[in-house]
Design an enzyme around this catalytic site. Structure first.
Site, PDB file in Angstrom:
ATOM      1  N   ARG A 172      47.874  -8.644  70.457  1.00  0.00           N
ATOM      2  CA  ARG A 172      48.488  -9.431  69.395  1.00  0.00           C
ATOM      3  C   ARG A 172      49.736  -8.694  68.913  1.00  0.00           C
ATOM      4  NH1 ARG A 172      46.163  -9.122  65.079  1.00  0.00           N
ATOM      5  NH2 ARG A 172      44.312  -7.895  65.500  1.00  0.00           N
ATOM      6  N   TYR A 217      49.242 -13.722  76.192  1.00  0.00           N
ATOM      7  CA  TYR A 217      48.058 -12.929  75.854  1.00  0.00           C
ATOM      8  C   TYR A 217      47.162 -13.664  74.848  1.00  0.00           C
ATOM      9  CZ  TYR A 217      44.983  -9.829  73.462  1.00  0.00           C
ATOM     10  OH  TYR A 217      43.851  -9.328  72.893  1.00  0.00           O
ATOM     11  N   GLY A 218      45.876 -13.577  75.042  1.00  0.00           N
ATOM     12  CA  GLY A 218      44.852 -14.278  74.259  1.00  0.00           C
ATOM     13  C   GLY A 218      45.143 -14.535  72.787  1.00  0.00           C
ATOM     14  N   LYS A 246      42.668 -16.767  66.159  1.00  0.00           N
ATOM     15  CA  LYS A 246      43.232 -16.118  64.970  1.00  0.00           C
ATOM     16  C   LYS A 246      44.193 -17.055  64.233  1.00  0.00           C
ATOM     17  CE  LYS A 246      41.272 -12.177  65.918  1.00  0.00           C
ATOM     18  NZ  LYS A 246      40.132 -11.699  65.131  1.00  0.00           N
ATOM     19  N   HIS A 294      37.260 -13.214  58.544  1.00  0.00           N
ATOM     20  CA  HIS A 294      37.191 -12.406  59.772  1.00  0.00           C
ATOM     21  C   HIS A 294      35.835 -11.685  59.775  1.00  0.00           C
ATOM     22  CE1 HIS A 294      39.355  -9.079  62.351  1.00  0.00           C
ATOM     23  NE2 HIS A 294      38.721  -9.940  63.096  1.00  0.00           N
ATOM     24  N   SER A 319      39.617  -4.928  62.946  1.00  0.00           N
ATOM     25  CA  SER A 319      39.553  -4.971  64.405  1.00  0.00           C
ATOM     26  C   SER A 319      39.164  -3.577  64.921  1.00  0.00           C
ATOM     27  CB  SER A 319      40.919  -5.350  64.974  1.00  0.00           C
ATOM     28  OG  SER A 319      41.348  -6.553  64.396  1.00  0.00           O
ATOM     29  N   ALA A 320      38.393  -3.555  65.996  1.00  0.00           N
ATOM     30  CA  ALA A 320      37.989  -2.303  66.652  1.00  0.00           C
ATOM     31  C   ALA A 320      37.053  -1.435  65.810  1.00  0.00           C
ATOM     32  CB  ALA A 320      39.209  -1.494  67.084  1.00  0.00           C
ATOM     33  N   CYS A 321      36.241  -2.059  64.968  1.00  0.00           N
ATOM     34  CA  CYS A 321      35.227  -1.311  64.211  1.00  0.00           C
ATOM     35  C   CYS A 321      33.816  -1.694  64.649  1.00  0.00           C
ATOM     36  CB  CYS A 321      35.381  -1.541  62.711  1.00  0.00           C
ATOM     37  SG  CYS A 321      36.684  -0.554  61.971  1.00  0.00           S
ATOM     38  N   GLY A 322      33.691  -2.417  65.757  1.00  0.00           N
ATOM     39  CA  GLY A 322      32.360  -2.681  66.306  1.00  0.00           C
ATOM     40  C   GLY A 322      31.703  -3.954  65.802  1.00  0.00           C
ATOM     41  N   LYS A 323      32.475  -4.969  65.444  1.00  0.00           N
ATOM     42  CA  LYS A 323      31.859  -6.221  64.960  1.00  0.00           C
ATOM     43  C   LYS A 323      30.985  -6.866  66.036  1.00  0.00           C
ATOM     44  CE  LYS A 323      34.729  -9.232  63.159  1.00  0.00           C
ATOM     45  NZ  LYS A 323      36.064  -8.684  63.409  1.00  0.00           N
ATOM     46  N   ASP A 372      33.150 -12.827  65.308  1.00  0.00           N
ATOM     47  CA  ASP A 372      34.528 -12.568  64.862  1.00  0.00           C
ATOM     48  C   ASP A 372      34.963 -13.397  63.659  1.00  0.00           C
ATOM     49  OD1 ASP A 372      36.953 -11.126  65.284  1.00  0.00           O
ATOM     50  OD2 ASP A 372      37.856 -12.896  66.191  1.00  0.00           O
ATOM     51  N   ARG A 418      40.029  -7.663  78.166  1.00  0.00           N
ATOM     52  CA  ARG A 418      39.099  -8.580  77.491  1.00  0.00           C
ATOM     53  C   ARG A 418      38.207  -9.357  78.438  1.00  0.00           C
ATOM     54  NH1 ARG A 418      39.571  -9.005  71.607  1.00  0.00           N
ATOM     55  NH2 ARG A 418      41.289  -7.617  71.143  1.00  0.00           N
ATOM     56  N   ARG A 424      36.449   2.288  58.624  1.00  0.00           N
ATOM     57  CA  ARG A 424      36.288   3.571  59.294  1.00  0.00           C
ATOM     58  C   ARG A 424      36.763   4.641  58.334  1.00  0.00           C
ATOM     59  NH1 ARG A 424      36.225   4.767  64.966  1.00  0.00           N
ATOM     60  NH2 ARG A 424      36.029   2.668  65.813  1.00  0.00           N
ATOM     61  N   ASP A 464      20.851   1.520  65.538  1.00  0.00           N
ATOM     62  CA  ASP A 464      20.289   2.143  64.335  1.00  0.00           C
ATOM     63  C   ASP A 464      20.919   1.615  63.047  1.00  0.00           C
ATOM     64  OD1 ASP A 464      18.228   3.862  65.344  1.00  0.00           O
ATOM     65  OD2 ASP A 464      19.840   4.970  66.360  1.00  0.00           O
TER      66      ASP A 464
HETATM   67  C1  OXD Z   1      40.948  -8.737  66.688  1.00  0.00           C
HETATM   68  C2  OXD Z   1      40.244  -9.525  67.715  1.00  0.00           C
HETATM   69  O1  OXD Z   1      41.978  -8.125  66.997  1.00  0.00           O
HETATM   70  O2  OXD Z   1      39.181 -10.066  67.383  1.00  0.00           O
HETATM   71  O3  OXD Z   1      40.480  -8.707  65.542  1.00  0.00           O
HETATM   72  O4  OXD Z   1      40.741  -9.650  68.843  1.00  0.00           O
HETATM   73 MN    MN Z   2      38.809  -9.985  65.285  1.00  0.00          MN
END
Ligand code: OXD
Ligand code: MN
Length: 594
Positions: free
Chosen positions: A69, A197-198, A206, A226, A248-252, A277, A376, A407, A502
């Site tokens: 993005r 790109y996606g 988004k 989100h 983004s990138a925190c393990g959702k 997401d 992806r 984080r 955990d």
């Molecule tokens: C993001 C995604 O960047 O979900 O949040 O791709």
């Molecule tokens: Mn996202």
């Protein structure tokens, strides 16, 4: 396909501008999809993967300058600049249309324009929003067919109205300098050019389901967030639902598909995935907040996904999935990415299409990655083994708790609970993540990302906070609000909390709080668990003292934090709700008194 005048005018207007050789109306049929795949294979736009090992799976490479993005080229085009707010790029709508039109003019010559009718949310449900995307990319058509509900039924549902989001995507020539992702919330329009790109081109995700939908929700009294949605089934068979917002990138995706540890599975607990997401939330008749996942698939990050970190995600990608920018294993025409397993293919093509082998280094001696770090998978949600039976419920699922997280190496404890909804909105508004050593640049720089919506809020963030406060006034049975932090580190920079499955132990405490089944301890920042109430049974290396450490709230660190919040809040000027100013004052005075 339709007589709807607004649809026909929209298609004609952009056909005149973009001058495609052909217009193809997507009808959602298997036959048309098959033909499109064949065409895309013939031109090299996609490749077929091993049909035995990965049935129905396709592979695609984007241009090398087009792999993520582009927040700096993403605009909210409201008539008044102030309405886009200080956290968005803004362009005057007229200027934006003129600029994008002049760049995209004639760019579909020699190409086909596809007309994609799609729904976010189940077609016909009260949550659903319809869109029509014009695109010159078969890759986009195929991805939209996974991520959204593509169907000509949408034309019937429109019933002659213009109640659809107009989405225009033109690849032009994938020129980074002329790449624009523009949103016109006041016109229900999205216009994206020069990308393939996606996140920039699957306009239902988004762009519609967050940026445009957040604006619609503000105007219509609901929320687009989100957030992941998961259900926890207890041993008595009852299921409670939770939403979680993480940057983004925190393990959702991992949290949404969590597999609980033995100590829970043996008692009969189960976790169900509703979404990973995006959540749309509305007040239900019973005064609870209900959520749906408006998507129909996962657009997940491949690297790091493996049978241990997220078996449900991996299983979701084993059929009818589109892989983008991962590596190709030449031995058997399958895919590979860093962190998939410890057996990298001996002969492969990297995400750029170059020959690759394990241990490869570049001219500077740096390891060459096989897959792009943001490569992806686009996987149908129905493939997910943990998919909730309520996924298709048009009413959505009732939410008991909302979880915010980021984080933070030191500041935030493992979990704390907001005192009430207003305080919870404050907790969401101060969400932040710190840059890690893995990322380029300084370590520990705090990026504020309120409710994880910083890049996705389609209007002024001060108004967005006020909307959250207003929603709280409307919902009788409000979800409780929590903040979690899986990323606290020790003096050597190692994560203390094991995370992944955990995290169920923290969800367990959260659910118990929602049911008034457990006490909590007051602190300057909110309610903390009693350390002994976090279940550590069967958890190696974690003692009661570890939990005590993870729950510590350091006064001085938080005094610093309060300063950072004050600076951040200053951006919003008079549009910052006074309730939030008050919450900040309370935090400061709690810290003084503590
Ligand atoms: C993001 C995604 O960047 O979900 O949040 O791709
Ligand atoms: Mn996202």
């Amino acid at each position: 396909m339709t007589n709807n005048k607004y649809v026909l005018d929209f298609v004609q207007k952009y056909a005149d501008l973009l001058t495609p050789d052909k217009i193809v109306w997507i009808d959602g049929s298997k036959q048309q999809k098959k033909e499109l795949i064949e065409q895309a294979i013939a031109t090299g736009e996609v490749m077929k993967l091993n049909n035995k090992l990965l049935p129905g799976c396709l592979y695609h490479r984007t241009a090398q300058n087009d792999v993520a993005r582009v927040e700096d080229r993403t605009y909210i085009c409201t008539r008044s600049k102030d309405d886009a707010g200080p956290t968005n790029n803004w362009m005057d709508p007229q200027e934006a249309y003129t600029k994008l039109d002049s760049i995209a003019k004639g760019s579909m010559k020699g190409r086909t324009m596809y007309v994609i009718p799609f729904s976010m949310g189940k077609v016909g449900s009260r949550f659903a929003k319809y869109g029509i995307e014009l695109s010159d990319s078969i890759y986009v058509v195929l991805n939209m067919m996974i991520m959204t509900r593509v169907s000509p039924k949408i034309y019937d549902k429109l019933g002659g109205t213009d109640n659809f989001v107009k989405c225009i995507h033109a690849k032009v020539n994938i020129d980074l300098e002329n790449r624009y992702i523009c949103h016109f919330p006041e016109d229900n329009t999205i216009y994206s050019i020069n990308s393939g790109y996606g996140g920039n081109v699957l306009l239902g995700k988004k762009c519609l389901a967050l940026r445009i939908a957040s604006y619609q929700g503000w105007k219509e009294g609901w929320m687009a967030e989100h957030m992941l949605i998961l259900g926890i089934q207890k041993p008595n068979g009852e299921t409670k639902y939770v939403c979680g917002a993480f940057p983004s990138a925190c393990g959702k995706t991992n949290l949404a598909m969590l597999i609980p540890p033995e100590t829970y599975t043996s008692k009969g607990y189960k976790v169900f995935t509703v979404g990973d997401d995006i959540a749309w939330l509305r007040k239900g008749r019973d005064g609870m907040l209900y959520a749906i996942n408006p998507e129909n698939g996962f657009f997940g990050v491949a690297p790091g996904t493996n049978v241990k970190s997220n078996p449900n995600a991996l299983e979701s990608t084993r059929k009818n999935t589109i892989f983008t920018n991962v590596a190709i294993n030449l031995k058997n025409n399958t895919v590979w990415w860093e962190g998939l397993d410890k057996n990298p293919p001996q002969k492969a093509l990297d995400w750029k299409g170059n020959p690759w082998h394990p241990g490869m280094v570049d001219a500077d001696g740096k390891p060459v990655k096989a897959a792009h770090p943001n490569s992806r998978f686009t996987a149908p949600i129905q493939n997910c083994p943990s998919l909730s039976p309520e996924f298709e419920n048009p009413k959505g699922v009732p939410i008991s708790a909302i979880i915010f997280g980021g984080r933070r190496a030191k500041t935030a404890p493992l979990v704390y609970e907001a005192r009430d909804w207003k305080h919870g909105v404050f907790v969401g508004s101060i969400m932040a993540s710190e840059t890690t050593a893995a990322a380029a640049g300084q370590v520990g720089v705090v990026r504020r990302d309120p409710m994880a919506m910083l890049p996705f809020c389609g209007y002024h963030m001060g108004d967005y906070f006020q909307h959250w406060l207003n929603m709280g006034k409307k919902i009788k049975n409000k979800p409780k609000i929590f903040n979690v932090n899986w990323f606290r580190t020790d003096e050597n920079g190692n994560f203390i909390w094991p995370g992944f499955g955990d995290n169920m132990r923290v969800l367990d405490w959260i659910l118990q709080r929602c049911e008034d089944a457990v006490d909590a301890v007051e602190s300057p920042i909110g309610y903390l668990p009693k350390p002994e109430d976090i279940n550590i049974e069967g958890l190696e290396g974690i003692t009661l003292d570890t939990i005590k450490g993870l729950l510590e709230v350091d006064k001085d660190t938080w005094k610093q934090e309060a300063k950072g919040i004050e600076e951040f809040y200053a951006k919003f000027g008079y549009r910052l709700p006074k309730e939030l100013r008050k919450e900040l004052k309370t935090l400061k005075s709690n810290l003084r008194k503590a």
